[in-house]
Design a protein around this motif. Structure first.
Motif, PDB file in Angstrom:
ATOM      1  N   PRO A   1     -26.519  29.589  -6.990  1.00  0.00           N
ATOM      2  CA  PRO A   1     -25.511  29.185  -8.329  1.00  0.00           C
ATOM      3  C   PRO A   1     -25.758  30.198  -9.633  1.00  0.00           C
ATOM      4  CG  PRO A   1     -26.457  27.359  -7.341  1.00  0.00           C
ATOM      5  CD  PRO A   1     -27.003  28.935  -6.615  1.00  0.00           C
ATOM      6  N   VAL A   2     -25.173  30.759 -10.027  1.00  0.00           N
ATOM      7  CA  VAL A   2     -25.150  32.131 -11.163  1.00  0.00           C
ATOM      8  C   VAL A   2     -25.896  31.538 -12.715  1.00  0.00           C
ATOM      9  CG1 VAL A   2     -24.301  33.313 -12.932  1.00  0.00           C
ATOM     10  CG2 VAL A   2     -23.262  33.533  -9.965  1.00  0.00           C
ATOM     11  N   GLU A   3     -26.840  31.621 -12.813  1.00  0.00           N
ATOM     12  CA  GLU A   3     -27.316  31.380 -14.329  1.00  0.00           C
ATOM     13  C   GLU A   3     -26.760  30.884 -15.323  1.00  0.00           C
ATOM     14  OE1 GLU A   3     -30.402  33.731 -12.574  1.00  0.00           O
ATOM     15  OE2 GLU A   3     -28.385  33.188 -12.789  1.00  0.00           O
ATOM     16  N   GLU A   4     -26.207  29.543 -15.612  1.00  0.00           N
ATOM     17  CA  GLU A   4     -25.899  29.618 -17.408  1.00  0.00           C
ATOM     18  C   GLU A   4     -25.599  30.248 -17.989  1.00  0.00           C
ATOM     19  OE1 GLU A   4     -24.685  25.841 -20.564  1.00  0.00           O
ATOM     20  OE2 GLU A   4     -25.742  25.059 -18.723  1.00  0.00           O
ATOM     21  N   GLY A   5     -24.736  30.670 -18.722  1.00  0.00           N
ATOM     22  CA  GLY A   5     -24.955  32.322 -20.014  1.00  0.00           C
ATOM     23  C   GLY A   5     -25.242  33.491 -18.969  1.00  0.00           C
ATOM     24  N   ALA A   6     -25.512  33.384 -17.833  1.00  0.00           N
ATOM     25  CA  ALA A   6     -25.014  35.220 -17.358  1.00  0.00           C
ATOM     26  C   ALA A   6     -23.385  35.542 -17.409  1.00  0.00           C
ATOM     27  CB  ALA A   6     -25.601  34.649 -16.106  1.00  0.00           C
ATOM     28  N   ILE A   7     -23.645  36.718 -17.169  1.00  0.00           N
ATOM     29  CA  ILE A   7     -22.351  37.833 -16.543  1.00  0.00           C
ATOM     30  C   ILE A   7     -21.867  37.650 -15.738  1.00  0.00           C
ATOM     31  CG2 ILE A   7     -21.978  40.008 -17.751  1.00  0.00           C
ATOM     32  CD1 ILE A   7     -22.141  38.378 -20.020  1.00  0.00           C
ATOM     33  N   VAL A   8     -20.696  37.555 -15.430  1.00  0.00           N
ATOM     34  CA  VAL A   8     -20.421  38.095 -13.713  1.00  0.00           C
ATOM     35  C   VAL A   8     -19.517  38.734 -13.818  1.00  0.00           C
ATOM     36  CG1 VAL A   8     -19.305  37.082 -11.908  1.00  0.00           C
ATOM     37  CG2 VAL A   8     -21.084  35.274 -12.582  1.00  0.00           C
ATOM     38  N   HIS A   9     -20.317  40.453 -13.542  1.00  0.00           N
ATOM     39  CA  HIS A   9     -18.921  41.736 -14.248  1.00  0.00           C
ATOM     40  C   HIS A   9     -18.409  42.040 -12.753  1.00  0.00           C
ATOM     41  CE1 HIS A   9     -18.036  45.759 -16.076  1.00  0.00           C
ATOM     42  NE2 HIS A   9     -16.877  45.120 -15.799  1.00  0.00           N
ATOM     43  N   ALA A  10     -17.147  41.954 -12.085  1.00  0.00           N
ATOM     44  CA  ALA A  10     -16.206  41.758 -11.237  1.00  0.00           C
ATOM     45  C   ALA A  10     -15.742  43.037 -11.720  1.00  0.00           C
ATOM     46  CB  ALA A  10     -15.678  40.750 -10.228  1.00  0.00           C
ATOM     47  N   GLN A  11     -14.952  43.452 -10.567  1.00  0.00           N
ATOM     48  CA  GLN A  11     -14.419  45.299 -10.447  1.00  0.00           C
ATOM     49  C   GLN A  11     -12.984  45.229 -10.466  1.00  0.00           C
ATOM     50  OE1 GLN A  11     -16.371  47.638 -12.348  1.00  0.00           O
ATOM     51  NE2 GLN A  11     -17.715  45.592 -12.717  1.00  0.00           N
ATOM     52  N   ARG A  12     -13.278  43.791 -10.028  1.00  0.00           N
ATOM     53  CA  ARG A  12     -11.505  43.867  -9.408  1.00  0.00           C
ATOM     54  C   ARG A  12     -10.840  42.269 -10.195  1.00  0.00           C
ATOM     55  NH1 ARG A  12      -8.981  46.135  -3.659  1.00  0.00           N
ATOM     56  NH2 ARG A  12      -7.703  44.327  -3.558  1.00  0.00           N
ATOM     57  N   PRO A  13      -9.864  41.623  -9.856  1.00  0.00           N
ATOM     58  CA  PRO A  13      -9.427  40.457 -10.088  1.00  0.00           C
ATOM     59  C   PRO A  13      -9.908  39.649  -9.415  1.00  0.00           C
ATOM     60  CG  PRO A  13      -8.252  42.075 -11.496  1.00  0.00           C
ATOM     61  CD  PRO A  13      -8.651  42.553 -10.280  1.00  0.00           C
ATOM     62  N   ASP A  14      -9.510  40.529  -8.312  1.00  0.00           N
ATOM     63  CA  ASP A  14      -9.291  39.291  -6.492  1.00  0.00           C
ATOM     64  C   ASP A  14     -11.122  38.578  -6.500  1.00  0.00           C
ATOM     65  OD1 ASP A  14      -9.380  41.795  -6.034  1.00  0.00           O
ATOM     66  OD2 ASP A  14      -9.233  41.324  -3.764  1.00  0.00           O
ATOM     67  N   ASP A  15     -11.953  39.568  -6.926  1.00  0.00           N
ATOM     68  CA  ASP A  15     -13.802  39.458  -6.210  1.00  0.00           C
ATOM     69  C   ASP A  15     -14.405  38.348  -7.149  1.00  0.00           C
ATOM     70  OD1 ASP A  15     -12.541  41.541  -4.635  1.00  0.00           O
ATOM     71  OD2 ASP A  15     -14.191  43.137  -5.840  1.00  0.00           O
ATOM     72  N   LEU A  16     -13.157  38.378  -8.430  1.00  0.00           N
ATOM     73  CA  LEU A  16     -13.608  37.261  -9.690  1.00  0.00           C
ATOM     74  C   LEU A  16     -13.747  35.606  -8.889  1.00  0.00           C
ATOM     75  CD1 LEU A  16     -15.892  37.100 -11.647  1.00  0.00           C
ATOM     76  CD2 LEU A  16     -13.163  37.302 -13.288  1.00  0.00           C
ATOM     77  N   TYR A  17     -12.575  35.857  -7.969  1.00  0.00           N
ATOM     78  CA  TYR A  17     -12.373  34.782  -7.894  1.00  0.00           C
ATOM     79  C   TYR A  17     -13.042  33.492  -7.228  1.00  0.00           C
ATOM     80  CZ  TYR A  17      -8.659  31.572  -6.198  1.00  0.00           C
ATOM     81  OH  TYR A  17      -7.280  30.691  -5.676  1.00  0.00           O
ATOM     82  N   PRO A  18     -14.135  33.745  -6.736  1.00  0.00           N
ATOM     83  CA  PRO A  18     -14.910  33.361  -5.849  1.00  0.00           C
ATOM     84  C   PRO A  18     -15.400  32.583  -6.813  1.00  0.00           C
ATOM     85  CG  PRO A  18     -14.725  34.679  -4.313  1.00  0.00           C
ATOM     86  CD  PRO A  18     -14.167  35.305  -5.553  1.00  0.00           C
ATOM     87  N   PHE A  19     -15.892  33.235  -7.703  1.00  0.00           N
ATOM     88  CA  PHE A  19     -17.056  33.026  -8.862  1.00  0.00           C
ATOM     89  C   PHE A  19     -16.345  31.608  -9.965  1.00  0.00           C
ATOM     90  CE2 PHE A  19     -18.316  36.791  -7.634  1.00  0.00           C
ATOM     91  CZ  PHE A  19     -19.756  36.085  -7.549  1.00  0.00           C
ATOM     92  N   LEU A  20     -15.403  31.539 -10.111  1.00  0.00           N
ATOM     93  CA  LEU A  20     -13.850  30.144 -10.358  1.00  0.00           C
ATOM     94  C   LEU A  20     -15.111  28.783 -11.199  1.00  0.00           C
ATOM     95  CD1 LEU A  20     -11.264  31.243 -10.849  1.00  0.00           C
ATOM     96  CD2 LEU A  20     -12.676  32.397 -12.028  1.00  0.00           C
ATOM     97  N   GLY A  21     -15.128  28.514  -9.418  1.00  0.00           N
ATOM     98  CA  GLY A  21     -15.685  27.023  -9.871  1.00  0.00           C
ATOM     99  C   GLY A  21     -17.105  26.826  -9.790  1.00  0.00           C
ATOM    100  N   MET A  22     -17.886  27.832  -8.877  1.00  0.00           N
ATOM    101  CA  MET A  22     -18.989  28.109  -8.527  1.00  0.00           C
ATOM    102  C   MET A  22     -20.614  28.718  -9.623  1.00  0.00           C
ATOM    103  SD  MET A  22     -18.765  27.042  -5.663  1.00  0.00           S
ATOM    104  CE  MET A  22     -17.669  26.790  -4.000  1.00  0.00           C
TER     105      MET A  22
END
Length: 360
Positions: free
Chosen positions: A79-100
Motif C-alpha cells: 500500500p502507498v502511504e496516504e498523501g504520497a504522490i503516485v506519478h505514472a507516465q501513461r494513463p494505463d500504468d496509473l490504473y492499478p493504483f485507483l483502488g489500492m
C-alpha cells in the motif's frame, strides 16, 4: 514529500526510450529537492543514487501487459502511504493504483498520445487501454502533458481535461549534453572523419527507420549512418541495410549519448508521429542539427534553416536534402546549442514540483 514514479523502465540497463530518460532525470532532480523518490519499474535489482528502485517484473525488457500485471500485484501487496504522490507516465500504468492507493495523490504525465500506438498494434489492447484511460484521467489530481499537440488530442476526447492539465515540456541535462570536441567524440566511437548521420530510438513502425536507410541508397557519396537502439523491426532493418554504410550500435547508455551526438553531423528522425522527443533536445544541446518530419511539437524547438531541416517523410525528400543542404548543417552548431537552453531540467523539475504541491 514522497513520490512514486511509475514507468516500465530499468534505471541502469540502456534502452532507446524517451520515457526512461525523462523518469531518471526527473528522479534525480526531485531527490535534490528533498523528495523521497521510489521508482517502480522492471528488471533485476539495481542500486540508484536518487532513492529507491522497486521492480514489479524480474525480466527486462518486458511487455506493457506484464508490467501492468506486476503493478496490480504491487498495488495489492504494498500500500502507498496516504498523501504520497503516485506519478505514472501513461494513463494505463496509473490504473492499478485507483483502488489500492486511496489516500495517495495521483498524477499522470502524457507523453504524446500512447493510445495511438496501442490502437495501431493490438485489437485487445485498444479496448483495455481505452478503458484504463477513461477511468484514470478523471481520478488523477493533476495531469502533465509534455506537448501542446498531445494535449489537444486528449482534450478532443475529454474536454474537461484541460482545466487540470499543465503543459511542461521534457527537459535536457545541459551539464551532460553540451558541445564537445568532435575529433575526440569520433575517436570514442571509432568513426572515420567523413559525413555521418544518426538515428537514435526504437525500431518500431511509427519511427520509420526504413526511410532513413532508403534515403542513403542511391546517393553517389552517402554519409555513414549510425543506428542506435533496438526494437521489433531489428532483423528487418539489418536486412534492409545490407551493402550500405550502416552501423548498428544497439542501445547506447545515457552516459555515452552526449559523446555520440557530438560525433555525428546530424540527427535524423522520420517518425509518423511524435510528441517532443527528448533526443531532439539532447542533440541540439550538443550542437548537432536535426533533420525531421514536421510532427508533434517539433516546430517549437526546431527552426528551419537555423537548427535543422524538415522533410516530408519520404526517402526521396530526405535524400535530396542530404545531397543539397549538407554544407548548411555544418554552420548550425552554435545556434543549435543556444536553442536548447530554455529546456534545462532544473526549470522543468521546478514546474513539476509546482504540480505536486497543487495536488496535495
Amino acid at each position: 514529500m514522497k513520490a512514486y514514479l511509475v514507468a516500465g523502465v530499468h534505471p541502469t540497463i540502456p534502452a532507446a526510450s524517451g520515457i526512461r530518460s525523462y523518469v531518471l532525470s526527473l528522479a534525480s532532480r526531485l531527490a535534490s529537492r528533498g523528495v523521497a523518490v521510489v521508482l517502480i519499474g522492471v528488471g533485476p535489482p539495481a542500486p540508484v543514487a536518487f532513492g529507491e528502485f522497486r521492480s514489479v517484473v524480474a525480466t527486462y525488457p518486458t511487455s506493457s501487459y506484464r508490467f501492468l500485471r506486476g503493478l496490480w500485484r504491487y498495488a495489492r501487496q504494498c500500500p502507498v502511504e496516504e498523501g504520497a504522490i503516485v506519478h505514472a507516465q501513461r494513463p494505463d500504468d496509473l490504473y492499478p493504483f485507483l483502488g489500492m492507493a486511496r489516500g495517495a495523490r495521483l498524477i499522470c504525465t502524457l507523453h504524446g498520445d500512447p493510445g495511438r500506438g496501442v490502437r495501431e498494434r493490438r485489437v485487445l489492447g485498444r479496448y483495455l487501454y481505452g478503458m484504463a484511460e477513461r477511468r484514470t484521467l478523471p481520478a488523477a489530481r493533476r495531469v502533465i502533458s509534455v506537448t501542446e499537440s498531445g494535449l489537444r488530442a486528449y482534450v478532443a476526447r475529454y474536454p474537461w481535461l484541460e482545466s487540470k492539465t499543465s503543459v511542461i515540456p521534457v527537459g535536457v541535462d545541459l551539464a551532460a549534453f553540451r558541445p564537445s570536441d568532435r575529433g575526440a567524440a569520433k575517436a570514442a566511437f571509432g568513426l572515420h572523419d567523413r559525413p555521418t548521420i544518426l538515428f537514435a530510438g526504437r525500431f518500431e513502425p511509427e519511427k520509420r527507420v526504413e526511410v532513413v536507410i532508403e534515403a542513403i541508397r542511391g546517393l553517389t557519396q552517402p554519409p555513414d549512418l549510425l543506428l542506435a537502439g533496438q526494437g521489433r523491426l531489428d532483423s528487418r532493418m539489418r536486412a534492409l541495410a545490407g551493402g550500405l554504410p550502416v552501423r548498428f550500435l544497439g542501445p547506447v547508455d545515457r552516459i555515452r549519448m552526449p559523446v555520440l551526438l557530438s560525433a555525428v553531423d546530424a540527427l535524423v528522425l522520420a517518425s509518423s508521429h511524435e510528441g517532443l522527443p527528448t533526443i531532439v533536445l539532447e542533440s541540439l544541446a550538443c550542437g548537432t542539427p536535426v533533420i525531421a518530419t514536421r510532427v508533434g511539437d517539433l516546430s517549437r524547438v526546431l527552426e528551419e534553416g537555423k537548427t535543422g531541416f524538415y522533410f516530408d517523410g519520404s526517402p526521396g525528400a530526405l535524400r535530396d536534402l542530404l545531397a543539397m543542404r549538407w554544407d548548411s548543417l555544418l554552420a548550425m552548431r552554435s545556434a543549435c546549442a543556444r536553442s536548447a537552453e530554455p529546456y534545462s531540467w532544473d526549470r522543468v523539475a521546478d514546474r513539476v514540483m509546482e504540480v505536486y504541491d497543487a495536488a496535495l
